[in-house]
Design a protein around this motif. Structure first.
Motif, PDB file in Angstrom:
ATOM      1  N   ASP A 295     -50.690 -19.337 -31.217  1.00 18.56           N
ATOM      2  CA  ASP A 295     -50.478 -18.036 -30.591  1.00 18.56           C
ATOM      3  C   ASP A 295     -50.715 -18.142 -29.094  1.00 18.56           C
ATOM      4  O   ASP A 295     -51.682 -18.757 -28.636  1.00 18.56           O
ATOM      5  N   THR A 296     -49.814 -17.534 -28.333  1.00 17.51           N
ATOM      6  CA  THR A 296     -49.958 -17.450 -26.887  1.00 17.51           C
ATOM      7  C   THR A 296     -50.075 -15.980 -26.503  1.00 17.51           C
ATOM      8  O   THR A 296     -50.028 -15.094 -27.350  1.00 17.51           O
ATOM      9  N   ASP A 297     -50.238 -15.734 -25.235  1.00 15.33           N
ATOM     10  CA  ASP A 297     -50.371 -14.342 -24.784  1.00 15.33           C
ATOM     11  C   ASP A 297     -49.100 -13.545 -25.033  1.00 15.33           C
ATOM     12  O   ASP A 297     -49.162 -12.331 -25.256  1.00 15.33           O
ATOM     13  N   ASN A 298     -47.957 -14.206 -24.994  1.00 14.47           N
ATOM     14  CA  ASN A 298     -46.690 -13.491 -25.110  1.00 14.47           C
ATOM     15  C   ASN A 298     -46.023 -13.638 -26.469  1.00 14.47           C
ATOM     16  O   ASN A 298     -45.266 -12.769 -26.885  1.00 14.47           O
ATOM     17  N   SER A 299     -46.296 -14.731 -27.181  1.00 10.67           N
ATOM     18  CA  SER A 299     -45.597 -14.961 -28.441  1.00 10.67           C
ATOM     19  C   SER A 299     -46.331 -16.038 -29.237  1.00 10.67           C
ATOM     20  O   SER A 299     -47.437 -16.449 -28.883  1.00 10.67           O
ATOM     21  N   SER A 300     -45.692 -16.485 -30.314  1.00 10.21           N
ATOM     22  CA  SER A 300     -46.190 -17.598 -31.110  1.00 10.21           C
ATOM     23  C   SER A 300     -45.141 -18.687 -31.130  1.00 10.21           C
ATOM     24  O   SER A 300     -43.942 -18.413 -31.077  1.00 10.21           O
ATOM     25  N   ARG A 301     -45.594 -19.933 -31.226  1.00 16.90           N
ATOM     26  CA  ARG A 301     -44.657 -21.050 -31.234  1.00 16.90           C
ATOM     27  C   ARG A 301     -45.104 -22.081 -32.260  1.00 16.90           C
ATOM     28  O   ARG A 301     -46.298 -22.193 -32.592  1.00 16.90           O
TER      29      ARG A 301
END
Length: 410
Positions: free
Chosen positions: A65-71
């Protein structure tokens, strides 16, 4: 156990433990009524097979998880373990076996083999060879309150494993939150009824699909002659080879069959009821055990989706939480890594519905064309990484302003 011998502590003279069987007996559940090593009842086997295959076909993926989305964290070393848990099993075989053990025994155990803090392999431990020890007085180690004792069935050696080296998956039915209850034990009486029903059908086939009758004779006959006549008559009247043939009756005798059909004995109704009870204990819908008596195409599709949401998802949530906690280091968890199953595999709609959903997502700026193409397995387009939206859409507060601009232009 040779592959574990360098990492597990050998425990000698462990002769007493509060085993899973003892726990069930203490609750008044008799474990001797059903042979737990024989999956002879077809409904029970079908439910196990359906659940095991449903979990096995889902890929377990590592996300960040990142601040803007998941990858997808494709660069992480753990992906190699997820693609091949050990050299003997594919992911499908591994997770379907875990799910099979979880329901059949109530608990499934996976040993985490590590080397210098990195996971190198995952090994399924036979559930019937593992005992759970709750050490609430610090007898074994002050830092661990739960231990798993594995007994090698070949050598008889016992191995002590700490809670953080074993992934423990249990059924949702548990009185203490530590040991899961086996569906087999809870359904022991119902499964016995199903087996009795199967024996009933086998008897019908063996006897030529009709019941025995009354052989009448007017007069006295001694016991020896009576038994001999009974055996001879039974040899002519019983068996598949005599089904539909003309039955010779000796002079002075008359035969009156007892026409007890399966309908008269309510076999079909009882068998169906028992099958539905077994399926209900697993959370299986009637249509999934081929009972379409009250189903339509629409309701069957709804039942299948309800199965994944109501039945399967509770197990997947447990798998994800336990795997994330046991397989990822504290640094990985701080970096917001987590393990998730790809639910799209089971919730995947038909082609038309998927295309309509993609079109709405792309036209409303929710997903890019390449994101939709990736889900369908198509190669990305160089110009497909942009978000699109219909230019006719304007904020409500700008409606009057836009209308004024149009009047000026006219």
């Amino acid at each position: 156990m040779g592959i574990f011998s360098r990492q597990l502590t050998n425990v000698k003279n462990l002769t007493t433990a509060f085993s899973y069987t003892d726990f069930l007996n203490a609750l008044g559940i008799q474990v001797s009524s059903v042979d737990k090593y024989k999956l002879g009842e077809i409904t029970y086997f079908t439910c196990l097979k359906l659940l095991a295959e449903s979990v096995g076909k889902l890929p377990l993926e590592l996300w960040q998880d990142t601040d803007n989305s998941s990858r997808l964290a494709s660069e992480h070393y753990l992906n190699q373990i997820l693609k091949r848990p050990n050299k003997y099993m594919t992911p499908f075989t591994f997770w379907s076996t875990v799910e099979l053990n979880r329901h059949h025994y109530g608990n499934a155990f996976v040993y985490i083999e590590t080397n210098r803090g990195r996971v190198t392999a995952l090994h399924i431990l036979p559930s019937n060879c593992v005992q759970i020890w709750v050490d609430n007085i610090g007898l074994l180690d002050k830092d661990n309150s739960i231990w798993y004792i594995y007994t090698d069935s070949k050598s008889g050696h016992q191995y002590k494993m700490s809670y953080d080296s074993v992934m423990h998956f249990k059924t949702s039915t548990s009185f203490d939150g530590i040991t899961g209850l086996s569906v087999l034990e809870c359904l022991s009486m119902n499964i016995e009824n199903q087996k009795s029903g199967a024996a009933f059908v086998n008897t019908y086939f063996k006897n030529g699909l009709f019941a025995k009758g009354l052989l009448q004779y007017v007069g006295d006959i001694d016991l020896t002659t009576r038994k001999k006549m009974q055996e001879q008559f039974a040899s002519m009247a019983s068996g598949i080879k005599n089904a539909g043939s003309i039955l010779p009756v000796p002079l002075g005798f008359s035969f009156q069959p007892l026409n007890i059909s399966m309908v008269d004995s309510q076999f079909l109704e009882l068998n169906k009821y028992n099958a539905l009870q077994i399926a209900a204990a697993f959370g299986i819908k009637p249509s999934q055990i081929n009972d379409y008596s009250s189903s339509t195409y629409a309701s069957t599709e709804t039942q299948n989706r309800a199965f994944y949401v109501d039945t399967l998802m509770s197990a997947l949530v447990q798998y994800e939480a336990e795997s994330t906690y046991k397989l990822l280091t504290s640094q990985d968890q701080i970096a917001r890594y987590n393990l998730e199953f790809d639910y799209d595999v089971i919730l995947r709609a038909d082609f038309k519905t998927r295309m309509e959903g993609y079109a709405q997502g792309i036209n409303n700026g929710v997903i890019t064309p390449n994101e939709a193409r990736k889900k369908e397995g198509y190669a990305p387009d160089p110009n497909g990484n942009q978000l699109f939206i219909n230019s006719a859409y304007v904020p409500l507060k700008n409606v009057d302003k836009q209308a004024s601009e149009k009047e000026v232009k006219n």
